[in-house]
Write an enzyme that holds these catalytic residues in place. Structure first.
Site, PDB file in Angstrom:
ATOM      1  N   ASP A 235     -51.141  26.547  11.589  1.00 37.96           N
ATOM      2  CA  ASP A 235     -52.104  26.797  12.648  1.00 37.96           C
ATOM      3  C   ASP A 235     -51.304  27.172  13.892  1.00 37.96           C
ATOM      4  O   ASP A 235     -50.121  26.839  14.017  1.00 37.96           O
ATOM      5  CB  ASP A 235     -52.982  25.566  12.886  1.00 37.96           C
ATOM      6  CG  ASP A 235     -54.318  25.925  13.513  1.00 37.96           C
ATOM      7  OD1 ASP A 235     -54.449  27.038  14.066  1.00 37.96           O
ATOM      8  OD2 ASP A 235     -55.237  25.089  13.463  1.00 37.96           O
ATOM      9  N   TRP A 236     -51.960  27.840  14.826  1.00 41.16           N
ATOM     10  CA  TRP A 236     -51.234  28.451  15.941  1.00 41.16           C
ATOM     11  C   TRP A 236     -50.593  27.374  16.824  1.00 41.16           C
ATOM     12  O   TRP A 236     -51.298  26.499  17.335  1.00 41.16           O
ATOM     13  CB  TRP A 236     -52.171  29.357  16.715  1.00 41.16           C
ATOM     14  CG  TRP A 236     -52.134  30.785  16.259  1.00 41.16           C
ATOM     15  CD1 TRP A 236     -52.070  31.885  17.068  1.00 41.16           C
ATOM     16  CD2 TRP A 236     -52.129  31.300  14.915  1.00 41.16           C
ATOM     17  NE1 TRP A 236     -52.025  33.040  16.314  1.00 41.16           N
ATOM     18  CE2 TRP A 236     -52.055  32.707  14.991  1.00 41.16           C
ATOM     19  CE3 TRP A 236     -52.158  30.711  13.660  1.00 41.16           C
ATOM     20  CZ2 TRP A 236     -52.013  33.523  13.874  1.00 41.16           C
ATOM     21  CZ3 TRP A 236     -52.129  31.514  12.523  1.00 41.16           C
ATOM     22  CH2 TRP A 236     -52.054  32.897  12.637  1.00 41.16           C
TER      23      TRP A 236
END
Length: 824
Positions: A235-236
């Protein structure tokens, strides 16, 4: 799923991957795993590798640009998609998303979200499918298959137990082994085993002491036990540990290029802190992805005929919304015996449509799933299109809880300006938000960028005190008319970089304005730094809210409008500040004075229908006082047309995928806030959703699986043979309809297993359609896993021996037929 076209790897992929890998040095390999910007990976021409682009879903495909100049189709929310209980329809949804991905040059869609509805307070509840792992898995299988059979990759997310937003970057979810296996890992297992997903996204949170990007044990479960062979993307900004992440099997740390890979990974290898073999494994998986999506020279993509477009996508969006709507209540009107819905178009002379969300549709949840659709059909648009001026509208209440991006009355554009003063052409804005995430218009290099100028005009529509504001970290020079309202620096507190995108405007200015004034607006913004962990991105906004109206007067006007009409339709909704990525909900109440509005309208007109326009459960204290309740979720851009269709006779095809409480305090699982130690304990074990409601013997507002039909359904017989359940159902009503036949398993009493076995388990379902008088035989196969539990002592699945009751019906609380089956 036997008729689904799950793409296979071509025989030449292994050789092509090895040939490309051999042409890369360590630095190139490390950079490939780091990404180059917010959405793209490194191109390596010497190895025949082009850059690959990933994009947020799950309700649309945003692409690289978060701009009104690059619109995207907006589908109904995942809660709506799953409410169809129809994998065939969801496969078509996947096809549509693949076509959108190809139109926007996207190789991998960052979807589907297959976390569970553990608590109704979860902020991204609307992005996930269900509280039930089996239903989640079945819907996710269809979603992945529908996207990938068209040549676009998917990423199952967020692996694993990313079920709340509070302290999401640091929370450590403490979950026992049985609960992990039976509930939270189960959908990932189902998708990996049957749909061959090309990707997975590892989550922000930790599980049992290990961050998910570095969770070697759970990644081994996914790869070695579940058979997943795709790439693993963080995930970012979730990747935080170079050595631990690469050794756990994290392949791509995003967004690039300032991640824990790249030069940090090169140093770790050269210093002997990790082996280059781990890097090579990750690179091979990235190259396999490239071969599959057609990004590697010399080999054909996994799918030859990539879908270029879906014919008449607007009709499909409308159909999806119709099929998702859940008719929760449908009583007779005050002067009749038949249910109030569907409405008789020809008998309506005056329909009162009430509520701010009726005129300004709420079609999306807040956060990274947001897209800019090319148009939005509001309930007012849809009903006036069907009934003309017989529809009379009243606002009823005001929902502007806080200052929001400037929109109504504003005509705005924004342009970047270079260090040398050169101005690029301006681009239009849908509202006051500017989100240039790792790109600048005109492909300007970030090193050449100096500032952005947002400007335009504001035409005042209401006399009174208007509140203006700005948001975003940096230097702001804000001129309104001929007055400088702000000229200075501001910062954004908090560790979550998404605060810069979705946080509130904090500098506010109150000005008295007269209706009809046309005022020039100019906001010059210069970033002083960029969000930590993100590639350079320009994120700022102009905010506004108009004078707060006299809500007592608005409610009184709505009541009079309702009293003068044959029936009233009240649309209630949440807001971006209620349901969004980045935070959890504090309660389940509708924002503002909407509950008061519904109660007042229902008192004035007993023929009141309430349309609940939310992505997840809300309290409905007025439920007993209204004639009908229709749950429309976030219905996407065609929601207004679909609403008119359903109110006037189209079958509402949806069934609840999560249990709706009457009051928050009734809900058996509500805890989403970690302890002081940063831990969130899943002490309820496998008992979430309907499992927990049954265990606590508490009556909710509406049970899992609930949904009424315009048809009448008779369940006539049930037989069990060779692990198949056959159910005969008949449409005994006057109208054609759709039904979801649901099959549950119930073990005999007294099963001696620590923690116990659920009272009911969803074991199968099938969505059907039938004309009046038509009989349909439904065949539902039973999976052996439905009879099993995870034995923590043996670390293995074990079958519960004995007699199980097989039940079929319309919801977990409306089971009409029984049979039996034995397990040794």
């Amino acid at each position: 799923m036997s008729d689904w076209n799950i793409p296979d790897d071509r025989p030449e992929y292994d050789a092509a991957v090895e040939a490309a890998w051999a042409k890369m040095d360590l630095a190139t390999k490390a950079d490939l795993l780091a990404g180059i910007d917010m959405w793209r990976t490194l191109a390596v021409p010497a190895a025949g590798l082009r850059s690959m682009t990933v994009s947020d879903g799950p309700i649309g495909v945003r692409g690289r640009f978060w701009s009104v100049t690059d619109p995207s189709l907006a589908l109904p929310s995942p809660t709506a998609q799953a409410a169809s209980w129809d994998p065939v329809l969801v496969r078509r949804i996947g096809n549509l998303l693949a076509a959108e991905s190809i139109r926007k040059d996207v190789d991998v869609l960052l979807a589907p979200t297959i976390n569970l509805h553990r608590s109704p307070l979860g902020g991204r509840h609307f992005e996930a499918f269900s509280e039930d792992p089996y239903l989640t898995g079945r819907i996710a299988q269809a979603y992945v298959a529908g996207v990938q059979e068209c040549g676009v990759g998917t990423t199952m997310k967020h692996y694993v137990a990313n079920d709340a937003e509070t302290d999401r970057l640091t929370v450590d979810n403490i979950i026992d082994e049985r609960t992990l296996r039976e509930m939270y890992l189960r959908p990932f297992e189902m998708v990996a085993a049957s749909a061959n997903p090309w990707g997975v996204m590892t989550a922000y949170n930790s599980v049992n002491g290990h961050t998910m990007t570095a969770h070697k044990e759970l990644m081994q479960v996914l790869r070695e036990e579940f058979g997943f062979d795709g790439f693993n993307v963080s995930d970012w900004v979730a990747a935080r540990h170079t050595v631990e992440d690469i050794e756990a099997g994290l392949d791509l740390a995003m967004p690039g290029p300032f991640t824990v890979y790249g030069k940090d990974l090169v140093e770790a290898v050269r210093e002997g802190r990790t082996s280059e073999a781990h890097v090579d494994d990750a690179v091979r998986r990235m190259l396999t992805l490239a071969a599959r999506v057609g990004a590697l020279e010399g080999v054909r993509a996994a799918v030859d005929d990539r879908i270029e477009a879906i014919e008449n996508p607007e009709a499909l969006l409308r159909e999806i919304a119709q099929r998702s709507f859940v008719l929760a209540k449908n009583d007779p009107p005050a002067d009749g015996e038949a249910a109030i819905l569907p409405l008789d178009r020809d008998a309506i002379h005056r329909l009162a449509l009430i509520g701010p969300a009726a005129a300004e549709a709420r079609v999306l949840g807040g956060g990274s799933a947001t897209v800019y659709p090319p148009y939005v059909v509001s309930p007012l648009d849809g009903l006036r299109g069907a009934l003309g001026d017989r529809v009379v509208y009243a606002q009823g209440v005001d929902l502007h809880e806080q200052i929001l991006p400037a929109k109504h009355g504003f005509e705005l554009s924004v342009r970047p300006v270079k260090n040398d003063g050169t101005e690029l052409p301006a681009e239009p804005l849908a509202d006051g938000d500017v989100k240039w995430m790792s790109y600048l218009p005109g492909d300007m290099n970030i090193d050449d960028f100096h500032h952005a100028v947002l400007e335009g005009t504001f035409t005042v529509d209401v006399t009174g005190e208007h509140v203006l504001g700005i948001r975003g970290a940096g230097h702001h020079s804000f001129v309104f008319g001929d007055e400088v309202l702000f000229d200075g620096d501001r910062t954004v507190a908090g560790d979550d970089p998404f605060e810069a995108l979705f946080g509130p405007g904090v500098e506010t200015f109150t000005i008295y304005l007269e209706a009809g004034q046309r005022i020039p607006v100019r906001l010059q913004y210069t970033p002083l730094s960029y969000p930590h962990g993100f590639p350079p991105s320009v994120l700022f906004g102009l905010m506004h809210t108009g004078p707060r109206p006299d809500e007592d007067r608005l409610i009184a006007e709505a009541v009079e409008t309702a009293r003068s009409a044959e029936l009233a339709v009240v649309v209630v909704s949440t807001t971006d500040l209620t349901e969004s990525e980045g935070f959890d909900r504090c309660d389940l109440r509708l924002p503002g004075r909407q509950d008061e509005l519904v109660a007042a309208v229902a008192a004035a007109n007993p023929n009141t229908i309430v349309v609940v326009n939310t992505g997840s459960p809300v309290e409905m204290p007025w439920a007993d006082d209204v004639a009908a309740i229709l749950l429309t979720w976030f219905p996407g851009q065609e929601g207004g047309h679909a609403l008119a269709d359903v109110l006037l006779g189209a079958e509402p095809g949806g069934r609840l995928t999560t249990t709706w409480p009457k009051k928050l305090e009734d809900a058996p699982v509500v805890q989403v806030v970690p302890t002081d130690a940063g831990e969130l304990h899943y002490d309820e074990g496998v008992f979430i959703g309907y499992r927990a409601w049954e265990r606590h013997d508490t009556e909710p507002a509406f049970w899992f699986g609930h949904g009424l039909s315009y048809a009448d359904w008779e369940y006539e017989c049930l037989t069990v043979e060779d692990d198949q359940v056959k159910i005969r159902v008949r449409n005994s009503g006057r109208l054609a309809g759709r039904e979801v036949v649901q099959v549950y398993l119930a073990p005999e009493a007294g099963v001696d297993i620590e923690g116990g076995i659920e009272r009911h388990r969803l074991a199968g379902f099938q969505a059907i359609a039938a004309e009046p008088g038509e009989t349909v035989e439904v065949v539902v196969p039973l999976d052996e896993r439905s009879f099993q539990y995870w034995n923590e002592q043996d670390h293995a699945w074990r079958t519960v021996a004995g007699t199980w009751t097989v039940k079929a019906g319309r919801s977990v609380a409306d089971l009409r037929l029984n049979g039996h089956i034995k397990r040794a």
